[in-house]
Structures are given as structure tokens and as C-alpha cells.
Design a protein around this motif. Sequence first.
Motif, PDB file in Angstrom:
ATOM      1  N   ARG A   1      85.546 102.017  77.014  1.00 48.44           N
ATOM      2  CA  ARG A   1      85.051 103.361  76.730  1.00 48.44           C
ATOM      3  C   ARG A   1      85.461 103.774  75.329  1.00 48.44           C
ATOM      4  N   GLY A   2      84.734 104.780  74.832  1.00 49.15           N
ATOM      5  CA  GLY A   2      85.079 105.309  73.530  1.00 49.15           C
ATOM      6  C   GLY A   2      84.496 104.479  72.396  1.00 49.15           C
ATOM      7  N   LEU A   3      84.573 105.022  71.209  1.00 52.46           N
ATOM      8  CA  LEU A   3      84.074 104.351  70.020  1.00 52.46           C
ATOM      9  C   LEU A   3      85.239 104.050  69.097  1.00 52.46           C
ATOM     10  N   SER A   4      85.125 102.964  68.364  1.00 51.89           N
ATOM     11  CA  SER A   4      86.178 102.580  67.439  1.00 51.89           C
ATOM     12  C   SER A   4      85.535 101.878  66.263  1.00 51.89           C
ATOM     13  N   LEU A   5      86.154 102.047  65.102  1.00 52.93           N
ATOM     14  CA  LEU A   5      85.647 101.382  63.896  1.00 52.93           C
ATOM     15  C   LEU A   5      86.327 100.039  63.657  1.00 52.93           C
ATOM     16  N   ARG A   6      87.207  99.621  64.563  1.00 56.12           N
ATOM     17  CA  ARG A   6      87.957  98.397  64.329  1.00 56.12           C
ATOM     18  C   ARG A   6      87.067  97.157  64.370  1.00 56.12           C
ATOM     19  N   HIS A   7      85.886  97.279  65.007  1.00 58.90           N
ATOM     20  CA  HIS A   7      84.958  96.154  65.085  1.00 58.90           C
ATOM     21  C   HIS A   7      83.742  96.380  64.186  1.00 58.90           C
ATOM     22  N   LEU A   8      83.904  97.249  63.186  1.00 59.49           N
ATOM     23  CA  LEU A   8      82.786  97.573  62.310  1.00 59.49           C
ATOM     24  C   LEU A   8      82.255  96.346  61.586  1.00 59.49           C
ATOM     25  N   ARG A   9      83.113  95.399  61.256  1.00 53.67           N
ATOM     26  CA  ARG A   9      82.650  94.202  60.541  1.00 53.67           C
ATOM     27  C   ARG A   9      81.706  93.362  61.399  1.00 53.67           C
ATOM     28  N   HIS A  10      81.784  93.513  62.728  1.00 50.30           N
ATOM     29  CA  HIS A  10      80.822  92.852  63.613  1.00 50.30           C
ATOM     30  C   HIS A  10      79.628  93.753  63.911  1.00 50.30           C
ATOM     31  N   ASP A  11      79.904  95.028  64.161  1.00 52.51           N
ATOM     32  CA  ASP A  11      78.855  95.946  64.601  1.00 52.51           C
ATOM     33  C   ASP A  11      77.898  96.340  63.480  1.00 52.51           C
ATOM     34  N   LEU A  12      78.401  96.406  62.236  1.00 48.45           N
ATOM     35  CA  LEU A  12      77.546  96.807  61.119  1.00 48.45           C
ATOM     36  C   LEU A  12      76.410  95.814  60.885  1.00 48.45           C
ATOM     37  N   PRO A  13      76.680  94.506  60.699  1.00 52.09           N
ATOM     38  CA  PRO A  13      75.555  93.580  60.514  1.00 52.09           C
ATOM     39  C   PRO A  13      74.675  93.482  61.751  1.00 52.09           C
ATOM     40  N   ALA A  14      75.265  93.597  62.954  1.00 48.20           N
ATOM     41  CA  ALA A  14      74.455  93.547  64.173  1.00 48.20           C
ATOM     42  C   ALA A  14      73.499  94.737  64.234  1.00 48.20           C
ATOM     43  N   GLY A  15      73.986  95.914  63.830  1.00 49.63           N
ATOM     44  CA  GLY A  15      73.129  97.097  63.813  1.00 49.63           C
ATOM     45  C   GLY A  15      71.963  96.952  62.862  1.00 49.63           C
ATOM     46  N   VAL A  16      72.205  96.313  61.704  1.00 50.68           N
ATOM     47  CA  VAL A  16      71.120  96.079  60.738  1.00 50.68           C
ATOM     48  C   VAL A  16      70.084  95.129  61.326  1.00 50.68           C
TER      49      VAL A  16
END
Length: 539
Positions: free
Chosen positions: A14-29
Motif C-alpha cells: 500500500r501507499g506510494l513511494s519514490l524509492r522505485h522511481l528508477r524502475h517506474d519512470l521508464p515503465a510509465g513512459v
Amino acid sequence: MQSPVSSSPGAAPRGLSLRHLRHDLPAGVVVFLVALPLCLGIALASGVPLLAGLVSGVVGGLVVAALSGSQLSVSGPAAGLVVIVVNAIATLGSFEAFLVAVILAGVLQGLFGLLRAGDIGACFPSPVIKGMLAAIGLLLIIKQLPVAFGFASTPHMLEGVPRDAQALDAMALVLDSVSEAAVAVAAGALLILFLWELPAVKRLPVVGKLPGALLAVLWGVGCQAFFRAAMPSEALVEHQLVSLPKVDGVGSLLGQLASPDWSALANPQLYTVAVTLAVVASLETLLSLEAADRLDPLKRVAPPNRELQAQGVGNVVAGFLGGLPITAVIVRSSANIQAGARTRLSAMLHGVLLLASVLLLVELLRWIPLAALAAVLLHTGYKLAKPAIALAAWRQGAAMFVPFAVTVAAILATDLLMGILIGLVASMLFVIHANTRGALSITSRERAHLLQLSKDVSFFSKATLRRYLERVQPGDSLIIDGARCRFVDRDIREALDDFIAHARERHIEVELRSMPPVAAPATAEVPPARLPAAATRAL
């Protein structure tokens, strides 16, 4: 502090975190690049303003993803609902009236979630589900072929054909109106889409990682740029290109969105459309959710009832904003997972990028040929209805193939909901046959008979029981053995009681062995008559 990604199977972070941004950012693109042509293409196939598809993509990314319990599922307009949308708009008379049905469907989905109906997907047999998807694929192909040839729709294709024209003459007139540029765009886009399914292409370092749908659209844009520069007379015209209104900001965007027509609440057909939307959208969401959970490398399990509530809120918002109905979509979800996403932040990011494209990239989007979007949908339709699916159902036997084929034919002949119901009936007939087969058996030797009851004997076996009892003639003996039976339906017990009640009049000796109890016997049980020892040995 609990990590937003748990490695234990079944954990639902649950919840949101920026700790996995390096994975989530390219996946979102990546998901944005996959979703953009699909949002436009599904709106095109639905016959609604293309902006409606983009709005639903934004809502699916920003609203549904924020409320969902799934970390990797991505929601937006779905190809599986195109048939319902087209038929519903024709039935209700306008897209604005249809938006009211979308809102009501969202409310129903929220109720489904509150009532914990998340297991509804498990109640639909796989042949019916596969038949539904195959029929949707066929309808997509049928509806998008004219667009691939440069026509706005099937009626547009037939505009110049006289009603009394002979078949060959009509075909010649249609062929003369085909746009060669649109055919080139669609053919090239289809070739790209099929090539990008090959393992060898997927293994290419950079190009193989790009979404095939994006490359198909870029191919169409490149073709249109070439035609305008080198062959202006062959370039695609306005009705063959994406048409989006100019947007100067969020206020301008909101002002150009369609609004629900609340007068449609007086139309009884509205409620049928809403129920159909709610059921089919929920089913498609739950199936996509299950598939996404299977693909999740961390084996997390999303709560289905929370997902239904999130989808309900999303559809209510989409209906108010003039968008298409929303479901979880496996194409976008699988792209999200393959791109390495870790949390739902990637899905939310894709919604932000879709909103930015509406606000900032309208001029660029107007270069996209509709034939390229039609190719994306033709490819989607083929994957849903490819011959291998029907062949696999055929190889699994009649119990799989007949409900599959009946569902496909019924949907093509009627509509989606009626077709699913007819498919369910066909599937249930096979279930009944399987459950009744072997429930009763009779062995006869000379004038002695042994009737054995196995498993659960329901009223569906009543006709079989009567046929077996007709074999017992006056002067015969009968043993009724229920040792292997767990339950006897009241109708079966009535039939047995009636036979036993008249057995002595017909000089038939009957013995009951180990009969299971019934809740309330229909008649008083007749004391069993003992078979002669010789008759028992004969059996």
C-alpha cells in the motif's frame, strides 16, 4: 517502515513511494507510448470523439491507479467494450445519453465491490470467455477494415453506391474509392506490428524494446509527411487523419468535453446498457487483474473487490468528463510489467503523460492517419480471434468447442450480453451432462437387477432413472444400492418411492441398501422386501 514492495507472495503493498522511481519512470513512459495509439484507436472504433479515448486514459491512470490495490495493473478504454459502446450509442440516440449509462455502470461496479462480488470472474466458464473475446476480435476486424482502406466507416464506404446496384458493380465502385495512401499506411503498420511479435525482433537491443503500436503510428506519420512533400495529390485528407480540437489549457479542455444528458434517465433502455457495461467491464477487469497477478515477478495478489470499487469511481469520473468506459487492460498491464514497473506510480505517470499530450501535442497528433490506428486495432482483433484459439478449443472436445462457437455466433448475431448468456446456457448443458453421466447405473442378470447410485443424484437424472426402472418387469427382483451416493434429490426419491409403493402389486421384490437421507422424504418409505439369496448371488 513497511516497504511498498514486498517480496512475499500474496502481499498487497500500500501507499506510494519514490524509492522505485528508477524502475517506474521508464515503465510509465513505455505504457504511455502503448496507450496513446490505443486510446485514439478505441475511440475511433467506438465512433466517438477521439478526445473521449484520451480522457479515459487519463482517468484510468490518475484516478483508478490511485485507488486500486493492484501495483501493476493499468486501466483505460478497452477494445472489449467497443461493441457495447457502438450498439449503446445507437440504442440511446447520442453519446451524451451514453455517458449517463457509464456513470450508472460505475455506481454498480462500486456496489459489486462493496458486496464482495470480486469472485464473479470465476463463475464464467473459460469457453464462454474465450468466445466473447474472439467475437470482439472479429467485430473489431469487421469495423476497422473500411478505415484501413481510407473510409471513415462502413456506411461512408457505401455512400456512392446506388441501392439497386449489382454486387459486382457495387464492388467496383467501392474499389475505385479506396485510398492507396491509406492502404499503404495500414499495410506497413500491420507488417510492423506482426514483425514486432517475433522473438528475434524483440531481442534487438534498442528497437526491439519499443512498442510495436508506437512504431506503427510513427510509420503512418512518416508516410503522411512523405505524401505531403513528394505527392501532395496522394496525401491523406482531413477525414482520414486524427481530428482533435485545439486545447489552450485545462479550462479549454474541460470546455470541449461532452456532458451527460440526464434526460436519458427516462429511457428504460439506459438501465439495460448500464447493467451490461457494469457486468462486462467488471468481468474484463477481473480477468486482466488475474493475468497481471500471474505476470507479477513478486507474485503479489491484488484485492479484486477493491479493484471493482476503484473501477467504479473511475467510470463515474469518466462519465462526467465525457470519456469512454474504463477497465483494467491486459495489453497495457503486460507492457507495464515487462518494462520493469514496481509500483502503481508507473500507471499514474502514464496518466500524467497522456494529459500532457492532450494539452501540448495536439498539433502533432493531428498528423496520425486513422489507417494507422485501424491497423493497431486490426492487429488487436487478430490476437483476440486468431484461428489457433478456435483450433485449441476444437482439440479439447465438444464440451469446450461448442460453447465457444455458440458464444461467438450468438454475439455476432445479437449483442454482447445476450451472446454471453446464450454461451452460458450452452456451457451449462455440458456441465449438466457431465454431472449426470454416471450418477446412475444398472446391472441386470437374468431377472435380478442391481441399481447403483453414485455421487450426487440430482433431478437431472430423473429421466435416466425412469428408463432403468422400466427394465424391471413383474416377477423380477431389484436391489437399490446407495452406498456410494452422498445426496439424493427429492425428485429422485419420489420416483423411487412411487416405484416401491407399487412393486408388490407387480410382484417385484425390492431391497434398499445404504440409502443416504433426504431432508424431507416426499412419502413414507416402504419397508424393503428382501431378495431371495439366489437372486442376490446372481447379481
